[in-house]
Design a protein around this motif. Sequence first.
Motif, PDB file in Angstrom:
ATOM      1  N   UNK A 199       0.843  -1.191   0.000  1.00 15.08           N
ATOM      2  CA  UNK A 199       0.000   0.000   0.000  1.00 15.08           C
ATOM      3  C   UNK A 199       0.883   1.248   0.000  1.00 15.08           C
ATOM      4  N   UNK A 200       0.328   2.324  -0.464  1.00 13.47           N
ATOM      5  CA  UNK A 200       1.038   3.605  -0.484  1.00 13.47           C
ATOM      6  C   UNK A 200       1.568   3.929   0.916  1.00 13.47           C
ATOM      7  N   UNK A 201       2.823   4.242   1.003  1.00 13.23           N
ATOM      8  CA  UNK A 201       3.424   4.600   2.283  1.00 13.23           C
ATOM      9  C   UNK A 201       4.053   3.439   3.031  1.00 13.23           C
TER      10      UNK A 201
END
Length: 173
Positions: A98-100
């Motif tokens: 996931x993003x991050x």
Amino acid sequence: MSGHEAKPSRMVSIIEALLFGGRWLLAPLYLAMVVLLGLLVVRFIIEIVHAAPKLPTMDETHVIMTTLSLIDLSLTANLVVLVILTGYENFVARITLAEGDRRPEWMGNIDFSGLKLKLMGSITAIAAVHVLRVFLEVRTEPDRVVMYQGGLMIAFVITGLLLALTDRIAGHG
């Protein structure tokens, strides 16, 4: 050969698709290893909860033995994580985060050859911790057990060196 390659037959395409898709049969094994990782965490917590009240009255040898037991569980958990993530990425599919989410630096960079060496290194480290525990209790262990543990440790080290040497010769290292 002429300028074009023959198209594979429909049967060959189906077989290849099944073989390639068969890698997904490994996914339940990796999921089961996540359960195993959870069990190792539970065991680690039980060990700490059990040892904490006794710590003030423990002698040095028992503190070291308890510490080695916790290190042993930690190394085993690390080994399970390594097998889960590397095995999945090498044999099933690339993990998309996931993003991050930060991807560990080693993830995606360890091929099967590197995995073998890391596994052997981890197993050798776990064996070394176990051998150290045996040597700390050398007075209570039969000589035969101490000799077998030492021999096993030497066998792990030699096996790891031979794996590294064969990988280097094969051009992987």
